[in-house]
Design an enzyme around this catalytic site. Structure first.
Site, mmCIF file in Angstrom:
data_model
loop_
_atom_site.group_PDB
_atom_site.id
_atom_site.type_symbol
_atom_site.label_atom_id
_atom_site.label_comp_id
_atom_site.label_asym_id
_atom_site.label_seq_id
_atom_site.Cartn_x
_atom_site.Cartn_y
_atom_site.Cartn_z
ATOM 1 N N ASP A 1 0.837 -1.206 0.000
ATOM 2 C CA ASP A 1 0.000 0.000 0.000
ATOM 3 C C ASP A 1 0.872 1.257 0.000
ATOM 4 O OD1 ASP A 1 -1.907 2.018 0.605
ATOM 5 O OD2 ASP A 1 -3.109 0.616 1.776
ATOM 6 N N HIS B 1 -0.533 4.510 0.053
ATOM 7 C CA HIS B 1 -1.251 5.682 0.574
ATOM 8 C C HIS B 1 -0.620 6.159 1.881
ATOM 9 C CE1 HIS B 1 -4.170 3.680 -2.078
ATOM 10 N NE2 HIS B 1 -4.573 4.904 -2.350
ATOM 11 N N SER C 1 -5.196 -4.319 2.156
ATOM 12 C CA SER C 1 -4.355 -3.902 3.282
ATOM 13 C C SER C 1 -4.933 -4.343 4.619
ATOM 14 C CB SER C 1 -4.172 -2.384 3.287
ATOM 15 O OG SER C 1 -3.567 -1.971 2.087
HETATM 16 CO CO1 B1M Z 1 -5.820 5.414 -4.116
HETATM 17 N N1 B1M Z 1 -7.374 4.313 -3.657
HETATM 18 N N2 B1M Z 1 -5.125 3.967 -5.222
HETATM 19 N N3 B1M Z 1 -4.385 6.633 -4.525
HETATM 20 N N4 B1M Z 1 -6.811 6.721 -3.249
HETATM 21 C C1 B1M Z 1 -8.310 4.843 -2.657
HETATM 22 C C2 B1M Z 1 -7.957 4.373 -1.247
HETATM 23 C C3 B1M Z 1 -9.711 4.265 -3.171
HETATM 24 C C4 B1M Z 1 -10.768 4.087 -2.077
HETATM 25 C C5 B1M Z 1 -10.228 5.161 -4.297
HETATM 26 C C6 B1M Z 1 -11.505 4.666 -4.948
HETATM 27 O O1 B1M Z 1 -11.443 3.779 -5.758
HETATM 28 N N5 B1M Z 1 -12.657 5.166 -4.615
HETATM 29 C C7 B1M Z 1 -9.262 2.934 -3.797
HETATM 30 C C8 B1M Z 1 -9.223 1.721 -2.867
HETATM 31 C C9 B1M Z 1 -10.197 0.656 -3.282
HETATM 32 C C10 B1M Z 1 -10.187 -0.493 -2.344
HETATM 33 O O2 B1M Z 1 -9.223 -1.183 -2.116
HETATM 34 N N6 B1M Z 1 -11.359 -0.678 -1.776
HETATM 35 C C11 B1M Z 1 -7.874 3.298 -4.297
HETATM 36 C C12 B1M Z 1 -7.172 2.591 -5.319
HETATM 37 C C13 B1M Z 1 -7.960 1.517 -6.020
HETATM 38 C C14 B1M Z 1 -5.840 2.887 -5.684
HETATM 39 C C15 B1M Z 1 -4.964 2.154 -6.721
HETATM 40 C C16 B1M Z 1 -5.063 0.627 -6.720
HETATM 41 C C17 B1M Z 1 -5.274 2.746 -8.100
HETATM 42 C C18 B1M Z 1 -4.555 2.128 -9.265
HETATM 43 O O3 B1M Z 1 -3.360 2.173 -9.355
HETATM 44 N N7 B1M Z 1 -5.347 1.573 -10.143
HETATM 45 C C19 B1M Z 1 -3.549 2.628 -6.319
HETATM 46 C C20 B1M Z 1 -2.968 1.705 -5.216
HETATM 47 C C21 B1M Z 1 -1.503 1.697 -5.169
HETATM 48 C C22 B1M Z 1 -1.043 0.921 -3.954
HETATM 49 O O4 B1M Z 1 -1.271 1.320 -2.824
HETATM 50 N N8 B1M Z 1 -0.384 -0.206 -4.195
HETATM 51 C C23 B1M Z 1 -3.880 3.967 -5.715
HETATM 52 C C24 B1M Z 1 -2.998 5.041 -5.731
HETATM 53 C C25 B1M Z 1 -3.292 6.292 -5.234
HETATM 54 C C26 B1M Z 1 -2.384 7.512 -5.424
HETATM 55 C C27 B1M Z 1 -0.893 7.164 -5.381
HETATM 56 C C28 B1M Z 1 -2.712 8.130 -6.774
HETATM 57 C C29 B1M Z 1 -2.894 8.452 -4.285
HETATM 58 C C30 B1M Z 1 -2.104 8.297 -2.954
HETATM 59 C C31 B1M Z 1 -1.030 9.335 -2.759
HETATM 60 C C32 B1M Z 1 -0.428 9.254 -1.385
HETATM 61 O O5 B1M Z 1 -1.018 8.828 -0.409
HETATM 62 N N9 B1M Z 1 0.804 9.695 -1.299
HETATM 63 C C33 B1M Z 1 -4.308 7.903 -4.035
HETATM 64 C C34 B1M Z 1 -5.316 8.618 -3.333
HETATM 65 C C35 B1M Z 1 -5.003 10.060 -2.997
HETATM 66 C C36 B1M Z 1 -6.569 8.026 -2.968
HETATM 67 C C37 B1M Z 1 -7.809 8.691 -2.308
HETATM 68 C C38 B1M Z 1 -8.526 9.480 -3.411
HETATM 69 C C39 B1M Z 1 -7.568 9.597 -1.121
HETATM 70 C C40 B1M Z 1 -6.766 8.986 0.050
HETATM 71 C C41 B1M Z 1 -6.334 10.067 1.017
HETATM 72 O O6 B1M Z 1 -5.202 10.515 0.997
HETATM 73 N N10 B1M Z 1 -7.264 10.573 1.836
HETATM 74 C C42 B1M Z 1 -8.628 7.409 -1.848
HETATM 75 C C43 B1M Z 1 -10.129 7.622 -1.825
HETATM 76 C C44 B1M Z 1 -10.598 8.174 -0.492
HETATM 77 O O7 B1M Z 1 -10.064 7.861 0.558
HETATM 78 N N11 B1M Z 1 -11.611 8.981 -0.506
HETATM 79 C C45 B1M Z 1 -8.031 6.335 -2.656
HETATM 80 C C46 B1M Z 1 -6.993 11.649 2.787
HETATM 81 C C47 B1M Z 1 -6.372 11.078 4.083
HETATM 82 C C48 B1M Z 1 -6.138 12.194 5.097
HETATM 83 O O8 B1M Z 1 -7.305 10.167 4.597
HETATM 84 O O9 B1M Z 1 -5.688 8.217 4.421
HETATM 85 O O10 B1M Z 1 -8.156 7.837 4.930
HETATM 86 P P1 B1M Z 1 -6.936 8.667 5.065
HETATM 87 O O11 B1M Z 1 -6.594 8.865 6.591
HETATM 88 C C49 B1M Z 1 -7.595 9.162 7.545
HETATM 89 C C50 B1M Z 1 -8.138 7.929 8.288
HETATM 90 O O12 B1M Z 1 -8.243 6.801 7.459
HETATM 91 C C51 B1M Z 1 -7.222 7.790 9.463
HETATM 92 O O13 B1M Z 1 -6.821 9.121 9.765
HETATM 93 C C52 B1M Z 1 -6.961 9.971 8.616
HETATM 94 C C53 B1M Z 1 -7.876 11.142 8.966
HETATM 95 O O14 B1M Z 1 -7.523 11.802 10.111
HETATM 96 N N12 B1M Z 1 -6.008 6.967 9.405
HETATM 97 C C54 B1M Z 1 -5.400 6.562 10.551
HETATM 98 C C55 B1M Z 1 -5.306 6.506 8.354
HETATM 99 N N13 B1M Z 1 -4.275 5.800 8.787
HETATM 100 C C56 B1M Z 1 -4.283 5.809 10.125
HETATM 101 C C57 B1M Z 1 -3.428 5.231 11.074
HETATM 102 C C58 B1M Z 1 -3.720 5.416 12.426
HETATM 103 C C59 B1M Z 1 -4.807 6.180 12.818
HETATM 104 C C60 B1M Z 1 -5.671 6.743 11.886
HETATM 105 O O15 B1M Z 1 -2.964 4.920 13.410
HETATM 106 C C61 B1M Z 1 -1.780 4.211 13.113
#
Ligand code: B1M
Length: 213
Positions: A98, A100, A151
């Site tokens: 992963d 992200h 993940s």
């Molecule tokens: Co991707 N991605 N992505 N992506 N991406 C998602 C996660 C996805 C839901 C989008 C969608 O399809 N709707 C989907 C996952 C589907 C699934 O598995 N169910 C997805 C996919 C499919 C993919 C790829 C497979 C796409 C592809 O290549 N075909 C690929 C995967 C690559 C890989 O990981 N091997 C991929 C790639 C990418 C980018 C690189 C383009 C980019 C990431 C850039 C980066 O992180 N440096 C990206 C992004 C930006 C997203 C979305 C749009 C946004 C994620 C984000 O940063 N959110 C995402 C859709 C979405 O979430 N709405 C998506 C903002 C961030 C602040 O929130 O990380 O959730 P988040 O963190 C939150 C909580 O979750 C929590 O606290 C935060 C808030 O305070 N939290 C924790 C997180 N970790 C924590 C740990 C803790 C405590 C809290 O304690 C240890």
């Protein structure tokens, strides 16, 4: 557009034109974390939706991620900080497979602003690397982040591998693919120490504080 709508737009469009002026403006009304969790996260959710509908390609989502990262970096100096760095030591990692890291890095900022020493191992971290780091750093907890459905399963494997290596310090897990139920029914049974689910970065801090007391 309202200020809030404009902030979400920057993320959706992956554009920084006017971003910092508007963030400056937003700081007069909101706490930095509320700007992240409110309009910026709303933008990211929209990006996720558009991406899911094939209306955005990965390169565009990367641009959105850049805007989010630049915003967090801009807001970070305005966040509340404690002077001490003595509450405990926490290793953070995005699990194997992963990439992200925006959420994980937000957790790092919040923990380190609130008195924790954080060792951030980065993305795609395999269990072996975590085990090695745990032995070397002797942390008080390990924080795992993961956003992909696979993940969540990787966290189960990671918990099993840590346990096999006789590690039982508390695990803090978070990320969009996880839930409290999955944590309690699938990850915790595979591990000897406590496993806690954090729904967001602030909740991660609360749980860490609870663990240290
Ligand atoms: Co991707 N991605 N992505 N992506 N991406 C998602 C996660 C996805 C839901 C989008 C969608 O399809 N709707 C989907 C996952 C589907 C699934 O598995 N169910 C997805 C996919 C499919 C993919 C790829 C497979 C796409 C592809 O290549 N075909 C690929 C995967 C690559 C890989 O990981 N091997 C991929 C790639 C990418 C980018 C690189 C383009 C980019 C990431 C850039 C980066 O992180 N440096 C990206 C992004 C930006 C997203 C979305 C749009 C946004 C994620 C984000 O940063 N959110 C995402 C859709 C979405 O979430 N709405 C998506 C903002 C961030 C602040 O929130 O990380 O959730 P988040 O963190 C939150 C909580 O979750 C929590 O606290 C935060 C808030 O305070 N939290 C924790 C997180 N970790 C924590 C740990 C803790 C405590 C809290 O304690 C240890």
């Amino acid at each position: 557009l309202s200020l809030e709508e404009r902030l979400a737009r920057y993320v959706v469009e992956g554009s920084k034109d006017g971003l910092f002026e508007d963030l400056e403006e937003a700081l007069k009304k909101y706490a930095p974390l509320d700007i992240i969790n409110g309009p910026l996260m709303a933008g990211m959710d929209e990006v996720g939706r558009l991406f899911n509908d094939n209306q955005l390609i990965v390169a565009e989502v990367l641009q959105s991620a850049e805007v989010m990262k630049a915003s967090v970096a801009f807001l970070e100096p305005h966040m509340d900080k404690t002077e001490t760095n003595t509450k405990g030591k926490i290793i953070l990692a995005t699990v194997k497979g992963d990439v992200h890291d925006i959420g994980k890095n937000l957790v790092e900022i919040i923990l380190s602003n609130n008195g924790y020493e954080v060792v951030n191992l980065g993305i795609k971290v395999p269990p072996e690397q975590l085990i090695e780091a745990a032995r070397k750093e002797k942390p008080d907890a390990i924080g795992l982040s993961g956003l992909l459905v696979k993940s969540a399963q990787q966290m189960v494997v990671t918990a099993q591998d840590l346990k096999a290596a006789d590690i039982d310090i508390p695990l803090l897990v978070g990320g969009a693919a996880l839930s409290r139920k999955f944590t309690e029914t699938r990850i915790a049974p595979e591990y000897d120490g406590p496993v806690l689910y954090a729904k967001d970065a602030m909740n991660g801090l609360e749980l860490a504080n609870r663990l240290m007391n």
